[in-house]
Structures are given as C-alpha cells and as structure tokens.
Scaffold this active site. Sequence first.
Site, PDB file in Angstrom:
ATOM      1  N   HIS A   1       3.325  -3.023   1.143  1.00  0.00           N
ATOM      2  CA  HIS A   1       2.313  -2.263   0.396  1.00  0.00           C
ATOM      3  C   HIS A   1       1.796  -1.060   1.177  1.00  0.00           C
ATOM      4  CE1 HIS A   1      -0.931  -4.847   2.333  1.00  0.00           C
ATOM      5  NE2 HIS A   1      -1.541  -3.692   2.301  1.00  0.00           N
TER       6      HIS A   1
ATOM      7  N   ASP B   1       5.859  -8.859   0.985  1.00  0.00           N
ATOM      8  CA  ASP B   1       5.023  -7.805   1.553  1.00  0.00           C
ATOM      9  C   ASP B   1       5.416  -7.388   2.972  1.00  0.00           C
ATOM     10  OD1 ASP B   1       3.069  -5.906   1.386  1.00  0.00           O
ATOM     11  OD2 ASP B   1       1.416  -7.244   1.909  1.00  0.00           O
TER      12      ASP B   1
ATOM     13  N   SER C   1      -3.803  -3.484   7.519  1.00  0.00           N
ATOM     14  CA  SER C   1      -2.569  -3.919   6.878  1.00  0.00           C
ATOM     15  C   SER C   1      -1.335  -3.457   7.639  1.00  0.00           C
ATOM     16  CB  SER C   1      -2.484  -3.363   5.454  1.00  0.00           C
ATOM     17  OG  SER C   1      -3.251  -4.132   4.602  1.00  0.00           O
TER      18      SER C   1
END
Lengths: 666, 420
Positions: free
Chosen positions: B70, B100, B179
């Site tokens: 992502h 992911d 992230s």
Amino acid sequence: MSSAGVAPGAGPPVTGGDTAALVRRVAEAGVPRTVGIVCNRQKYESFYGAGAILSPDGYIITSTTVVPAGAEEIKVYFDGAAVHNAKIVETSDDLEATVLKIGARDLPCFPVTREVPELGTAAFTFSNAHNTMEMGGRASFSMGVVSGYFEVENLGGESCYHGPAIETSAAVNPGSDGGPVVDERGQLCAVLSLNALPGRWQGVSVPMGQLLDRLQIFKSGKVRLNFNPPVPPPKDGPGALACRAKESSGCLVGITVRRKFPPEMLPRTSWDDWRKRIKGWDKLGLAQKEKRFSAYTDVETLLEANQILRRPPVALTGLVISPDGHILTSAFNLGDDLVFKDRSTGKPGKAEIRNDAAELIEAGKDLVKDSNPVEKIIVTLPDGSQKEGRLLARHEPAGVALLKIEAKGLKYCDPATSAQPELGAQVGLIGYVGGKLVRYTLNTGIVSSTSRSRGMWFQTDALLNYANSGGPVISDQGRLLGIALAPIQPHTVIGRVFTHGELTAWTVAPNSGVSMVCRIDRLLPSLADLKAGKNITRMPGGFLGVALDPREAFSERVVLGGVQPGSAAEAAGLKTGDRVSKVDGLPVASWKEFSEQISRRQPGTKVQLVVHRKNIVRHLVIAGRKVENEAELKALMEKLKPGEKFEGVLVQSNVRTVTVTLGEAQ
Amino acid sequence: MTWNRFPLFCRLVAGCCLAFCLFAAALLPAGEMRPNVTALCNRVKPAFVFIGGGSGVIVSPDGWMLTNSHVVGDVKQFDVRTGDGKHYRANLLGRDVTGDLAALQLELNPHAKTPYLEPADPETLHVGDFACAVGNPFAEGLVDQNPAFTLGVISGLNQTTEAYADAVVTDAALNPGNSGGPLVNMAGQLVGINGQIVTRWGLRSGTGLGYAISSRQIRLWLPRLVKAKGGEVPHGRLSGVEFEFSEEALWKVARIKSVVHGSSSDQCGLKAGDRILQFDGRAIDNAIQLARTLRMYPQDHEVSVRVEREGKPQNLRVKLSGVRPGSLGITLAQPGKNDPFVRIAGLAKDSPGQQAGLKPGDEILGVEGVEFKMPAQTQFRLLHVWFEKRVFAGEPVRIKVRRKGSDGKTTPQEFQVLPK
C-alpha cells in the site's frame, strides 16, 4: 552476513538480556492467565473486554463495563480458544468491578498484591484488545511504567469508579477494560478501568487493594488468592529514571490557565441514561431496541473523539528554572484557542445529546469562529500554595513560553546543567497532576530522533498529553533535556462537534507516541532575551518562503512545491515547480542541503540560485535587446526606425539565475 | 467441551512458574527495565529507507528492499533515501497486494554493497521480547531526513488480521508514515514489516496496537517477489476442496466434505472424509484455522499435509494452486420487480458456462450450495460480485438453476462449471 566491508544491520544483542528475559517471563506467565469475556444484557446490548484469573477454581475479576449487573450469556474465552460459561458472583458500580465464577479446577492464576507499585517501575497490561480472543486470538501484551497514582472522579457514563487509581503508560485499547495490570514482580496489582484523567487519557486502573478490601466475596475469604510474588523486589529499588523523576518533581508546578471562554466538557452519557429518554421503550421490538443501542454507541464514540481534541479543565505542567520564580512551559499551554460562537448569543456553541450522531453535529451549525484569549494564569507550587503568573515572553519557533511568579528560594532546575539528547537513550517525561497521592506523573520512552524542526526540537515516543505538555524531559542521568511541546496538532477548539470525517484531518492526537520536545541546549542562547521580556517570533537565519514538493522529497532534485505569498521567493519570481540546482554556485542535491544553505545565511543577504523551470523559456534578442513578451516587442518596434536593419536571435533556455534577498523566518 | 485441554495447559504453566522463580533468584534488573538502544539505532539507520509517504528497509547486500504494497501503490519507480541520507532509484520487483508486501531493487553501482537487515528466525522470537520500530511517522522526518525510532515489546505472535495472515503485534508506537518500515529485535534482525495500526475513535494516531508482517512471511515471500518482474505474486489455494460447513464443525474440525474430481487437490491425493491434522508442520484444530493458515502461502508452494483417514494418520505433499481470476462467460439479466430469481441473459460461445450445459433463460437458484432467499435485486448484486471476484480459473463452481421444460414444468438442476 558481512561482506565487502559493509556493516550489516545485525550484530550482537544490545542488552545483557537479564531484564529482557524477565519481561519475557512476565509475558509468558500472564498470557494464559488472561481471559477474553463477551456477554449480553437484555438480548440487544453486547459487551466485551478482558479479565484476570484469580484462583485455580475459576474466580475471575473483570469490570462492570465488560460484565454489567444483569448480564447474561457470559462467555469466557481462554488462551487456546477454550470457552466457558460464567456466572456473576458480585458486581460493584462504585468499584467498576465484577467477579465471575466458572466451574474449573487447577487453572493458572495471577499472584495478587495489595501494594501500589512505585511510580516509574515497570507495569504490564494483558488485553483482549478489539475482542481478538473471541476469534481464537491470544491476549496481547504490553509494557509501560506505573505512570501515575492519583484520585479519579466518577466521569459519568459507563465509567463510574472514583478513588485512588494506578495509571500506566502500557497500551490500553477497547477490550482492555477488566484486564490485569501487572507489576514488575509479576503480580496483579490493578484492574483496568474505562475511567481516565481528563487531559491524560492513559490507562487508569483500580488498585487490587481497593477491590480486596471492599468486595464482599474477597472479605468472605471464599476466594483462594495467591499472595506469593513470583519475583522478589529489586534490591536497588526502582530504576534510575524513577529516582531522577522523583528528584525533579520538586521543581514541578501546576499551571491553570483561565481563558475568556472556559473549556466545556462535552456531555457524557451512559446507555442506561440514554434508554430512559427513549419514549415508549418497553413497547419497542428487539430490532428497534438494537437499532437504538447502536445509535447510542455511535454518539458515544463521536463524543469521546471530540473530547480528546479539546483542552480539558485540568492543571498543566511547568518547570521552575530559577529560585526567584522563572517558569518554563510550552507555548501551546498559553495559546489563544479557537472558539466557535453561536451567531445569536455570542457564546460558545453548546453540544447537547441528541438522538443520533448526525443530529449532534447539526446542533452546532450556525457558528462563527473567534479566538479565545488567556485572561489569567495561576501557578500551583509544590507546597500547594498558588500564585498568579505573568507571561514574560514566548519563543514561537521553540514552542516554549517563560512565566514569572513573585517568589524567593524556590527549588529549581538549572537549565545550564542540561544535556543533549542521544538517539535511542531512555528519557522520562514528567507531568504535574496535583492531588493528595503522588503529585507528578512519569511517562518513559526513548529519543526517537535527535533533530526536528531545524534542530530546535527532538522527538520521543514517551506519551505526551494535555496535562504533561510543558513538563520537563529528563535523561536517566537526571539531566534536563527539554520541555514537552504541544500534544495535538493543530490547536484545540471549543464550541463545536466535529464529524468523524473532520476528525481524521487532525494528524497528531495525544499519546500517539510521536512527541516533540524543545531542546534545552538550543533554547539556552535565547534564555536571557526571554527573561528580559523579548518575544522571539522567528527562527534565526535567512528565509526564502518556499515549500518542498513532497513527490520529490527523497530525490536528488530540489523542487519547489509552493511559494509563500509576500515572501522573498515570490519577490524574486520563483514559481511552484521550479528546480533549484545551485545556491551561490554550490550544487544542492537534497532539500536538506538546500534548506541548510538558506538558513545558514542571515536575513538581508543576497543569494544566487540556479533555477530550472519546466516550461522552456523562449525569448528573442533583437538588436541586442532581450524581448520576453508581446508588450516588450511592441515597445521595441516603436523605437525602431523604418528601414533599420537588425539581427534577431531566438534563445531557448530552461535555466536562469535568480538573485534573492533573503527575508526573516515566519 | 474442551476440558481435556486443561491438564496439559496446567503442566505447561507450572513449568513456567518454576522457571520464573529460579530465574528471579539469580537475576534482577538493576537499572531501567528497558534497554538503551542507542547502538542499535545507529546500526539499523543505514538500512532504513524513506519511500513516498511511508518507510522501507533493505534486506540484502545487493539492494533488495521491502515495504508495504500500500506504500508502493501502482508506481513502479521511486526516488528513495536511506536513513543515513544516501539517494537511490528503486524499481519495483514484485507485489503481494493481499498480504501487503512489495519488493524493490535499489539501483546500486556495479559491485557496490549496502547495509541490510536479515529477517529473524521466527522460532527465536517470543512475546515480551523488546522490539524497536523505525519509520517516518506523520512524515516528521521529511525535511531533516532522520527516521524515528520507537521502542516497545512484541505483544503477540502468529496473529491473524483481516489483511495479515501471520502478524507480529507490537506496542512500539506506530503511526501513519510507519508503514513499510522495519520492526527489529535487540540483535538488529528484522522481526517484521510494520503495516497496520489500530486507531481510536477515528483519529489517525496509533494506540499501542500495531501489526507487522512477520519474518516468517518475509522469508516465504521474498524469494518469489524478487522474481515477479514487477508483477503480482498470487496467493496459493487448496482448490477443489469443500470443508464441512456448519458453525460447530468450522470451529471443531477441518474435515473435507468433498473433493472435485480432477482438481489439484484430487491429484495430490486428498479425499473426502480426510481430517486435516497438520499443515506445513502447524497443528490444525479447525477449518477456520486452516483457512487462516492457507492465506500465508504463495501459489505453487509445496507443503506437507498430515491427514487422518479412516482413523489412521497419513502424510501427503500438496502443491497449492494459484488464485487466478476465472471467467464463466455468463451474462446476467437485470431482474424485474416480480422476478423471484435472476435469469441468465446469455452465454459466450464455447464459454465454460455453455460447455457445462447452462442455457439462456435459466433461473439461478443458488451457487456453491448456497440457496438464494433474498430479493432478486440483492441476488443480482451478489451474483455479480461472486462471478467477478470469487471465481477462480480451474476451480469448479456449482450453479443450481431451474429451467422450464418443453412441457412447461420447471425442474431444478445443478451444473458444475469449470471457469477458464
């Protein structure tokens, strides 16, 4: 692993492993002793949370927010997905506690203590966060410290515990309530509550001492509790940070700020209150009841989310830095808040509990924005006496303010003995809390980054909230490192209820673990100016007025993402999208280098930038004169005589040299 | 009831307590309980990567880099900077969108090497171990390009979230911008790739509950991702198998109800009535657990499966088939107001639907044993999603229809369609 002289990331462990092994043992022992609990009441209300096993024969302690009086279908989920039905033995709203019993024997159970652990010692939580245990997950483990010991009041709503409470900096999430707080000796010392100190919003728990003394089932002696601590107390006492924090707390003051419009707490509600307001409740069908219950939970979460973004009516923190009453605190604490006023009454908009979240937001529709200035500052000294404080000066880029009270011979912390933050080193953030128990709080963390905001700040992962904003951050040597800054961004607002959509626009909320601290070593040179009452509104060094293009943030190209109106950059004709390759002949290959070059120079100096613009610059040179646009061409044509010969050259270039006179930082 | 689990449970825990006491007599913390991680931070910093609005980490000396899928989005090339300020171009090698994870290649000079982090052996990790996260939360490091280090412990291992099949849970502060960044243990090894946080009340700040993609997943997926030529690596599937489907059975046992003849599972030797005991060495208690475990593997992965057949354990090797979207070639007609079911409008020539014997005008009563009882409009939407997203090439789909015969009578029939 290592090759070609490159140091790989991995290497020998950084810790001796003693404490690491201890924490691992606490975790391993606690996870199977923690249960997840799910129950219903009246078929349409559902609850979940955690609990702690107290005895081998199946007594379990949890909270009334997990199992309220009258709950049915109580299911207890064990580590490893086993599930049991439980019965309520006793509930107490005053203590926010419920004791359950399941039919079992030889269960692993927590050893229990009546003692309140010392501030700054390790504390552990085990939690059924977001009800993962019902889905076969395990209890999640978190480590923090005992960050506070103070009295909490009945907040209203579901959370009704009032009395002495142990606060922890370990993680607390929905589904943690009812779960155990374990001290550094591996003993259950408190049960997590939904209560919190407004302005701190950290995990608050009910001490086991309170529960053992006040719940009938424990007084009766029916529960075979285990009081044998698995670990003897540390011989050296609490760690260095805890000791240092205790010493520093003598220089800590509470600051109460009165603004023109006092902060208003949003109304709180509980399901029981909410239900009473619904007309014809008893006649509603199950589906309707369920619908009303879910509307209530929507409103409750929205109110809580809004509550966390407004300044609570609690004392804030300041640090005495001279015996005659100079006090440092964060500029945020004295900031002029925003207020949304009702257009007709001129008073802050008032939220009322309505039927659903949409109506609640509607309530604050016809509002005008205004500022909410500070009117009075009251400083509470360690001996409990209060004095009026005077704002001497603010250092805006540093984010701190200097106050003065009339006093002599105060215990103080000398900023000159400060130290520089070291990456990864342990730090403690001390906050004022007042009250009769322990009058300070301690959140610990590490230095996350030594440099933020052009080196004026550093970053730590110690939890930062409203109440400890302005508090000192110390090293484990007891040296002052800095002053904790704003807990939220951008600023606190009263008089309006924000939608969930609007709330997500807030980037940093309290206790996010991204906390900014003003570096004392960087503040020192300005301290004399601040004491003399001189406000410092600008960063030192030159200022261009350009923003970075985030798409090129990590490239070797310095691309302008924006030019501030009225800035030196705009005056010099710089535009968004321009690429700067050189500053005074020196190539710049990152935004960091570029901004360092600019801030190194003094305001007023001229600096030459080599600028590349995406659209190729075309111009004609006619008879030796540069023609850049139609107007210039017309003017030139008028000057030329009929029949005169001239040479024209078309010049194409996407590079130009721009001279900028640097401005002052804003 | 699962009471019989407890004696074992207690023995394990008693063992724990004993160790606890013995240990405590010998060792006690003298100073802070949490370690000073200065040296660790400085060692890890050069292997950290700033990428886009997120974070990443270098995992091989020749410049393989990992981040979240992502974070990468649909972009194939990035300008990145390491935690010590070095600039590289990074090109996408492969993505696992569901899990992911994304791998990129840093453009290094020939023969150049870079600092990197080695994925930790998952068997050496424990709940309660200290863990340090590195990242760019709230993009605070954008200008001075210093990553932020946050310290916590491992709160949970082998946890399943909606997105992550095998997650490490940590209480180290994670926030937007973390992230794709590394979670490291005190030996500087990669414990996981941070990717998900639990936020509270809709605010975007972390709450001490963060999820990282485990080093077990990294070890399994990295070799596939780097060979994906910029594309996606599909997840593996146990195709052509149906499990006993009742609420009780799902939580109690993973027993195969039927195996489609000719499917890859059939070829591997799985049979109806088999109870799955172990999958790739993991004990399997029930069908839900098996479904979670299955989400960990890439396609074509070969695993050992231990089943109980007619009371006797048996070992099999199973090759997971890929999740490739399939097509049935069926067009649906928009239902009218009074239609009870959705009608087939048309079938593409030589499509799987046509080959299976479906005909235009057939009314669809149900799919995969699920009988429709909702309004036809809802059925229409459901079927649309089902045929678009939940049909996989080579995996038979059972469609129950009713058809008006020449005599005017309608008879329900079931067809098995093999999607292409």
